[in-house]
Design a protein around this motif. Sequence first.
Motif, PDB file in Angstrom:
ATOM      1  N   MET A   1      20.136  27.153 -30.682  1.00 41.28           N
ATOM      2  CA  MET A   1      19.847  28.536 -30.351  1.00 41.28           C
ATOM      3  C   MET A   1      20.508  28.887 -29.030  1.00 41.28           C
ATOM      4  O   MET A   1      20.557  28.083 -28.111  1.00 41.28           O
ATOM      5  CB  MET A   1      18.338  28.736 -30.242  1.00 41.28           C
ATOM      6  CG  MET A   1      17.953  30.155 -29.898  1.00 41.28           C
ATOM      7  SD  MET A   1      16.196  30.392 -30.008  1.00 41.28           S
ATOM      8  CE  MET A   1      15.807  30.574 -28.292  1.00 41.28           C
ATOM      9  N   THR A   2      21.002  30.104 -28.919  1.00 38.84           N
ATOM     10  CA  THR A   2      21.589  30.589 -27.683  1.00 38.84           C
ATOM     11  C   THR A   2      20.512  30.662 -26.612  1.00 38.84           C
ATOM     12  O   THR A   2      19.363  30.988 -26.888  1.00 38.84           O
ATOM     13  CB  THR A   2      22.223  31.977 -27.906  1.00 38.84           C
ATOM     14  OG1 THR A   2      23.269  31.827 -28.869  1.00 38.84           O
ATOM     15  CG2 THR A   2      22.786  32.550 -26.640  1.00 38.84           C
ATOM     16  N   GLN A   3      20.902  30.367 -25.381  1.00 39.41           N
ATOM     17  CA  GLN A   3      19.966  30.340 -24.268  1.00 39.41           C
ATOM     18  C   GLN A   3      19.254  31.674 -24.111  1.00 39.41           C
ATOM     19  O   GLN A   3      19.868  32.729 -24.115  1.00 39.41           O
ATOM     20  CB  GLN A   3      20.731  30.013 -22.984  1.00 39.41           C
ATOM     21  CG  GLN A   3      19.874  29.886 -21.768  1.00 39.41           C
ATOM     22  CD  GLN A   3      20.709  29.547 -20.535  1.00 39.41           C
ATOM     23  OE1 GLN A   3      21.856  29.929 -20.421  1.00 39.41           O
ATOM     24  NE2 GLN A   3      20.104  28.811 -19.639  1.00 39.41           N
ATOM     25  N   GLU A   4      17.923  31.618 -23.994  1.00 39.87           N
ATOM     26  CA  GLU A   4      17.143  32.830 -23.775  1.00 39.87           C
ATOM     27  C   GLU A   4      17.327  33.294 -22.337  1.00 39.87           C
ATOM     28  O   GLU A   4      17.593  32.493 -21.447  1.00 39.87           O
ATOM     29  CB  GLU A   4      15.664  32.562 -24.035  1.00 39.87           C
ATOM     30  CG  GLU A   4      15.348  32.282 -25.485  1.00 39.87           C
ATOM     31  CD  GLU A   4      13.866  32.055 -25.701  1.00 39.87           C
ATOM     32  OE1 GLU A   4      13.055  32.625 -24.934  1.00 39.87           O
ATOM     33  OE2 GLU A   4      13.526  31.303 -26.617  1.00 39.87           O
ATOM     34  N   ARG A   5      17.158  34.595 -22.126  1.00 42.72           N
ATOM     35  CA  ARG A   5      17.234  35.124 -20.765  1.00 42.72           C
ATOM     36  C   ARG A   5      16.017  34.659 -19.997  1.00 42.72           C
ATOM     37  O   ARG A   5      14.899  34.738 -20.480  1.00 42.72           O
ATOM     38  CB  ARG A   5      17.311  36.638 -20.779  1.00 42.72           C
ATOM     39  CG  ARG A   5      18.667  37.100 -21.287  1.00 42.72           C
ATOM     40  CD  ARG A   5      18.826  38.550 -21.101  1.00 42.72           C
ATOM     41  NE  ARG A   5      19.040  38.821 -19.690  1.00 42.72           N
ATOM     42  CZ  ARG A   5      19.642  39.907 -19.253  1.00 42.72           C
ATOM     43  NH1 ARG A   5      20.082  40.783 -20.092  1.00 42.72           N
ATOM     44  NH2 ARG A   5      19.790  40.107 -17.971  1.00 42.72           N
ATOM     45  N   ARG A   6      16.244  34.207 -18.790  1.00 40.68           N
ATOM     46  CA  ARG A   6      15.146  33.712 -17.964  1.00 40.68           C
ATOM     47  C   ARG A   6      14.324  34.846 -17.356  1.00 40.68           C
ATOM     48  O   ARG A   6      13.179  34.673 -17.014  1.00 40.68           O
ATOM     49  CB  ARG A   6      15.688  32.811 -16.871  1.00 40.68           C
ATOM     50  CG  ARG A   6      16.238  31.514 -17.418  1.00 40.68           C
ATOM     51  CD  ARG A   6      16.707  30.599 -16.289  1.00 40.68           C
ATOM     52  NE  ARG A   6      17.259  29.385 -16.823  1.00 40.68           N
ATOM     53  CZ  ARG A   6      18.551  29.193 -17.063  1.00 40.68           C
ATOM     54  NH1 ARG A   6      19.420  30.135 -16.796  1.00 40.68           N
ATOM     55  NH2 ARG A   6      18.983  28.058 -17.555  1.00 40.68           N
ATOM     56  N   SER A   7      14.939  36.013 -17.223  1.00 40.55           N
ATOM     57  CA  SER A   7      14.248  37.127 -16.581  1.00 40.55           C
ATOM     58  C   SER A   7      13.196  37.749 -17.482  1.00 40.55           C
ATOM     59  O   SER A   7      12.297  38.422 -16.999  1.00 40.55           O
ATOM     60  CB  SER A   7      15.255  38.204 -16.163  1.00 40.55           C
ATOM     61  OG  SER A   7      15.823  38.801 -17.313  1.00 40.55           O
ATOM     62  N   GLY A   8      13.315  37.532 -18.785  1.00 31.23           N
ATOM     63  CA  GLY A   8      12.378  38.138 -19.717  1.00 31.23           C
ATOM     64  C   GLY A   8      12.587  39.638 -19.876  1.00 31.23           C
ATOM     65  O   GLY A   8      11.739  40.326 -20.422  1.00 31.23           O
ATOM     66  N   ARG A   9      13.706  40.155 -19.398  1.00 30.00           N
ATOM     67  CA  ARG A   9      13.969  41.588 -19.458  1.00 30.00           C
ATOM     68  C   ARG A   9      15.086  41.902 -20.445  1.00 30.00           C
ATOM     69  O   ARG A   9      15.998  42.635 -20.137  1.00 30.00           O
ATOM     70  CB  ARG A   9      14.353  42.105 -18.073  1.00 30.00           C
ATOM     71  CG  ARG A   9      13.205  42.076 -17.113  1.00 30.00           C
ATOM     72  CD  ARG A   9      13.602  42.722 -15.816  1.00 30.00           C
ATOM     73  NE  ARG A   9      13.467  41.724 -14.776  1.00 30.00           N
ATOM     74  CZ  ARG A   9      14.141  41.706 -13.661  1.00 30.00           C
ATOM     75  NH1 ARG A   9      15.024  42.620 -13.394  1.00 30.00           N
ATOM     76  NH2 ARG A   9      13.943  40.764 -12.772  1.00 30.00           N
ATOM     77  N   ASP A  10      14.999  41.399 -21.622  1.00 28.14           N
ATOM     78  CA  ASP A  10      16.025  41.644 -22.628  1.00 28.14           C
ATOM     79  C   ASP A  10      15.605  42.801 -23.514  1.00 28.14           C
ATOM     80  O   ASP A  10      14.416  43.064 -23.690  1.00 28.14           O
ATOM     81  CB  ASP A  10      16.226  40.384 -23.480  1.00 28.14           C
ATOM     82  CG  ASP A  10      17.680  40.126 -23.792  1.00 28.14           C
ATOM     83  OD1 ASP A  10      18.492  41.059 -23.700  1.00 28.14           O
ATOM     84  OD2 ASP A  10      18.005  38.979 -24.120  1.00 28.14           O
ATOM     85  N   THR A  11      16.570  43.478 -24.081  1.00 29.19           N
ATOM     86  CA  THR A  11      16.275  44.518 -25.068  1.00 29.19           C
ATOM     87  C   THR A  11      15.968  43.846 -26.401  1.00 29.19           C
ATOM     88  O   THR A  11      16.201  42.642 -26.576  1.00 29.19           O
ATOM     89  CB  THR A  11      17.483  45.459 -25.240  1.00 29.19           C
ATOM     90  OG1 THR A  11      18.565  44.709 -25.810  1.00 29.19           O
ATOM     91  CG2 THR A  11      17.897  46.084 -23.920  1.00 29.19           C
ATOM     92  N   GLU A  12      15.509  44.621 -27.324  1.00 26.15           N
ATOM     93  CA  GLU A  12      15.225  44.082 -28.654  1.00 26.15           C
ATOM     94  C   GLU A  12      16.500  43.526 -29.287  1.00 26.15           C
ATOM     95  O   GLU A  12      16.477  42.482 -29.941  1.00 26.15           O
ATOM     96  CB  GLU A  12      14.605  45.163 -29.554  1.00 26.15           C
ATOM     97  CG  GLU A  12      13.187  45.530 -29.186  1.00 26.15           C
ATOM     98  CD  GLU A  12      13.076  46.479 -27.989  1.00 26.15           C
ATOM     99  OE1 GLU A  12      14.107  46.946 -27.447  1.00 26.15           O
ATOM    100  OE2 GLU A  12      11.934  46.751 -27.582  1.00 26.15           O
TER     101      GLU A  12
END
Length: 133
Positions: A1-12
Amino acid sequence: MTQERRSGRDTEFGVWLRAHPELDSKLGFVATNVDYIWENYKTGEWMIIEEKRNMKRPKFYQERIFNRLAECCKHDKKFCGFHILIFERSNPEDGRIYWDDKEITKEELIKILRFDKSIKKKYNIISSEEGSA
């Protein structure tokens, strides 16, 4: 899986993009954003700024993408370069400030952002491990 954003501020869409197996980073796909396209609309001068906090540097894949973007922009006479702005902590008020790996003051940063100070045009983002341009 591609790395998730650490900031938690991603769009849908960002969440979907990073979780979609056919677009996994192990297949070579990466995503990054540009933090600031800074312009004086009265003079037409502009630059691209990547902001990093806590003394972080751009990731290797960001450098590659940013170099490609800067190469495309450098023919515009009003383009003042692609710059890396690093904060020791989180902003100009709570620690040291680095502009393209050179420590500067808050006052110098303001002059740069006002296009008042002679800005060295920088088109290649080179990490400290690879040397400097």
